[in-house]
Enzyme design. Structure first.
Site, PDB file in Angstrom:
ATOM      1  N   SER A 138      -4.383   4.830 -10.590  1.00  9.41           N
ATOM      2  CA  SER A 138      -3.279   4.964  -9.633  1.00  9.41           C
ATOM      3  C   SER A 138      -2.901   6.429  -9.433  1.00  9.41           C
ATOM      4  CB  SER A 138      -2.065   4.204 -10.181  1.00  9.41           C
ATOM      5  OG  SER A 138      -0.883   4.642  -9.543  1.00  9.41           O
ATOM      6  N   TYR A 162      -1.567   6.993  -3.144  1.00 10.99           N
ATOM      7  CA  TYR A 162      -0.300   6.995  -2.423  1.00 10.99           C
ATOM      8  C   TYR A 162      -0.394   8.262  -1.587  1.00 10.99           C
ATOM      9  CZ  TYR A 162       1.968   3.284  -5.143  1.00 10.99           C
ATOM     10  OH  TYR A 162       2.327   2.080  -5.690  1.00 10.99           O
ATOM     11  N   THR A 188      -2.949   2.697  -0.470  1.00  9.96           N
ATOM     12  CA  THR A 188      -1.868   1.699  -0.469  1.00  9.96           C
ATOM     13  C   THR A 188      -0.889   2.002   0.659  1.00  9.96           C
ATOM     14  OG1 THR A 188      -2.140   1.400  -2.831  1.00  9.96           O
ATOM     15  CG2 THR A 188      -0.044   0.669  -1.890  1.00  9.96           C
ATOM     16  N   LYS A 270      -4.882  -1.145   1.278  1.00 12.91           N
ATOM     17  CA  LYS A 270      -4.213  -2.140   0.416  1.00 12.91           C
ATOM     18  C   LYS A 270      -2.818  -2.442   0.953  1.00 12.91           C
ATOM     19  CE  LYS A 270      -2.931  -2.770  -4.492  1.00 12.91           C
ATOM     20  NZ  LYS A 270      -1.510  -2.472  -4.684  1.00 12.91           N
ATOM     21  N   HIS A 294       1.750  -6.255  -3.117  1.00 16.87           N
ATOM     22  CA  HIS A 294       2.200  -5.393  -4.217  1.00 16.87           C
ATOM     23  C   HIS A 294       2.883  -6.226  -5.302  1.00 16.87           C
ATOM     24  CE1 HIS A 294       2.595  -0.854  -4.541  1.00 16.87           C
ATOM     25  NE2 HIS A 294       3.171  -1.219  -5.657  1.00 16.87           N
TER      26      HIS A 294
HETATM   27  C1  FNR Z   1       1.922  -1.961  -9.369  1.00 20.73           C
HETATM   28  N1  FNR Z   1       1.153  -1.898  -8.210  1.00 20.73           N
HETATM   29  C2  FNR Z   1       0.711  -0.675  -7.765  1.00 20.73           C
HETATM   30  N2  FNR Z   1      -0.066  -0.607  -6.641  1.00 20.73           N
HETATM   31  C3  FNR Z   1      -0.563   0.567  -6.216  1.00 20.73           C
HETATM   32  O1  FNR Z   1      -1.261   0.588  -5.209  1.00 20.73           O
HETATM   33  N3  FNR Z   1      -0.292   1.718  -6.917  1.00 20.73           N
HETATM   34  C4  FNR Z   1       0.479   1.717  -8.030  1.00 20.73           C
HETATM   35  O2  FNR Z   1       0.705   2.750  -8.643  1.00 20.73           O
HETATM   36  C5  FNR Z   1       1.031   0.489  -8.459  1.00 20.73           C
HETATM   37  N4  FNR Z   1       1.840   0.449  -9.546  1.00 20.73           N
HETATM   38  C6  FNR Z   1       2.280  -0.766 -10.028  1.00 20.73           C
HETATM   39  C7  FNR Z   1       3.068  -0.798 -11.168  1.00 20.73           C
HETATM   40  C8  FNR Z   1       3.458  -2.029 -11.692  1.00 20.73           C
HETATM   41  C9  FNR Z   1       4.269  -2.044 -12.944  1.00 20.73           C
HETATM   42  C10 FNR Z   1       3.059  -3.229 -11.064  1.00 20.73           C
HETATM   43  C11 FNR Z   1       3.425  -4.565 -11.633  1.00 20.73           C
HETATM   44  C12 FNR Z   1       2.316  -3.188  -9.908  1.00 20.73           C
HETATM   45  C13 FNR Z   1       0.741  -3.129  -7.519  1.00 20.73           C
HETATM   46  C14 FNR Z   1      -0.584  -3.661  -8.079  1.00 20.73           C
HETATM   47  O3  FNR Z   1      -1.657  -2.847  -7.705  1.00 20.73           O
HETATM   48  C15 FNR Z   1      -0.860  -5.070  -7.537  1.00 20.73           C
HETATM   49  O4  FNR Z   1      -0.798  -5.065  -6.142  1.00 20.73           O
HETATM   50  C16 FNR Z   1       0.139  -6.099  -8.097  1.00 20.73           C
HETATM   51  O5  FNR Z   1       0.328  -5.885  -9.467  1.00 20.73           O
HETATM   52  C17 FNR Z   1      -0.376  -7.504  -7.849  1.00 20.73           C
HETATM   53  O6  FNR Z   1       0.579  -8.444  -8.201  1.00 20.73           O
HETATM   54  P1  FNR Z   1       0.518  -9.256  -9.600  1.00 20.73           P
HETATM   55  O7  FNR Z   1      -0.727 -10.080  -9.584  1.00 20.73           O
HETATM   56  O8  FNR Z   1       0.511  -8.232 -10.676  1.00 20.73           O
HETATM   57  O9  FNR Z   1       1.755 -10.055  -9.616  1.00 20.73           O
END
Ligand code: FNR
Length: 398
Positions: A138, A162, A188, A270, A294
């Site tokens: 990330s 990002y 994203t 994404k 997300h």
């Molecule tokens: C994320 N997600 C996320 N997505 C992204 O593109 N960059 C990021 O830095 C993060 N950081 C992040 C932190 C935390 C704590 C969570 C829970 C999620 C979103 C991640 O990539 C993904 O889309 C979700 O976690 C999918 O949902 P579920 O299956 O975890 O519920």
């Protein structure tokens, strides 16, 4: 070709993890340190970790209705097992962007992992690498991307952007990601600003304000060039600089050319949830989309991600690689998503819970449980490979 995961051994299938667990019980009286039903991890995580990280990781936008919708959308589909189809030889491998992977799975980009475990992203990346599963670094990782890449060794890894407001920082991130061996770029789009997240707001707690999750920025020459003083001398100014450039809500589809100009590998968008957005991604020359909300962290009251998947697949499935995340908690969920046309799954929170509860070993356990259950679900419902799963493998429960 039989499945050959790097662990637990070239001859074994993922489902052999069950035998390993039973053997450890028989020979040593051991039971797994973490549950094998991954839906139980969140509760365990919530009990064992402090309120700050629990709110940050498990929390969702608003009333968490979208996080619930993610589960409901998956539950609405049911698998219809078929019999007598010779499932003796199974192959879970999948090709994504010209690379053969042991399963249609990667770890989702999740930032700020040091809030749940001191070993943070490198531990997750090592666990993924040992299993041959791509790790997605990330932009908001708590470890600089080069260190994560080092932990991943020669394993496949992807970078999530990002897209910073500052063009020079964006270019620098892409160059660093490429130089440290990240092959695919995931951009994203759903986080043009942070969503309304009551579990963080109620504690007045956000890791970034403490300079956690900013490692890629604070180590970046282009970012640092914009600071009057070094980060260590004025961390508050550095955090403010980060907040000011983290994202640019004024971006539109016309801006995507920049990405292609600066990234020569596959690019995925994404956060796609509408078929028309998926078509625009294809028209803009992108290689793939990640159907995702997300994990319900951005917009409350939104469509469950699995409800958005069939429309996106029918719009662009023949032109783009469609990946999926948001709500996947089991091998059965994974089978449903692949049956609906996703070419691969990004696993999110469950692996972070594994990291929180047992470091690298926890991530290893979670991924192996998921893939073991996926293989068994696939086989016991009459399929030998992910590509055998089709919408006909499912029915709607309602
Ligand atoms: C994320 N997600 C996320 N997505 C992204 O593109 N960059 C990021 O830095 C993060 N950081 C992040 C932190 C935390 C704590 C969570 C829970 C999620 C979103 C991640 O990539 C993904 O889309 C979700 O976690 C999918 O949902 P579920 O299956 O975890 O519920």
């Amino acid at each position: 070709m039989p499945l050959t995961p790097k662990s637990p051994g070239p001859e074994a299938s993922w489902s052999a993890y069950a035998n390993e667990i039973y053997a450890a019980g028989l020979l040593r009286g051991d039971v797994p340190r973490l549950p094998t039903d991954l839906t139980r991890l969140e509760e365990l995580f919530s009990r064992r970790l402090p309120a700050g990280p629990v709110g940050y990781v498990a929390g969702g936008a608003g009333d968490a209705s979208t996080a619930r919708a993610n589960r409901e959308a998956l539950d609405r589909w049911r698998i219809v097992p078929r019999m007598l189809r010779d499932v003796a030889e199974r192959d879970l491998s999948a090709e994504l962007f010209g690379v053969r992977l042991p399963a249609p799975l990667a770890l989702a980009p999740v930032g700020v992992q040091s809030v749940v475990h001191p070993d943070a992203e490198p531990a997750s990346a090592r666990a993924a690498a040992a299993l041959g599963v791509p790790f997605t670094t990330s932009s908001a990782s708590s470890t600089p991307m080069e260190e994560i890449a080092k932990a991943a060794g020669d394993a496949e890894r992807w970078f999530q952007l990002y897209w910073p407001k500052d063009r020079e920082v964006a270019v620098s991130f892409l160059q660093r990601a490429r130089a440290s061996g990240h092959s695919a770029l995931i951009v994203t789009l759903d986080t043009a600003m942070l969503g309304w997240r009551p579990r963080d707001l109620d504690q007045a707690c956000l890791p970034f304000l403490h300079g956690v999750g900013t490692a890629n920025y604070f180590t970046d020459p282009a970012f640092r060039a914009g600071l009057a003083k070094p980060v260590a001398e004025d961390p508050v100014a550095a955090v403010q600089h980060f907040l000011g450039m983290f994202a640019d809500p004024s971006r539109t589809w016309d801006d995507l050319g920049f990405l292609r100009e600066h990234w020569d590998g596959p690019i995925l968008l994404k956060g796609i949830q509408h078929p028309d957005d998926a078509r625009r991604a294809a028209d803009a020359g992108m290689d793939g989309v990640v159907v995702s909300n997300h994990g319900g962290r951005q917009v409350a009251g939104a469509i469950g991600a699995a409800a958005a998947l069939p429309g996106v697949v029918s719009a662009v499935g023949d032109r783009l690689t469609v990946l999926f995340d948001s709500g996947v908690r089991s091998g059965a969920d994974m089978a449903k998503v692949i049956a609906l046309g996703a070419r691969g799954v990004l696993l999110g929170r469950p692996y972070v819970y594994g990291l929180a509860l047992d470091g690298q070993a926890g991530v290893d356990h979670v991924v192996r449980c998921l893939l073991a259950e996926f293989e068994l679900t696939l086989a016991l419902s009459g399929h030998r490979a992910p590509a055998d799963l089709t919408p006909d493998s499912l029915v709607r429960a309602d």
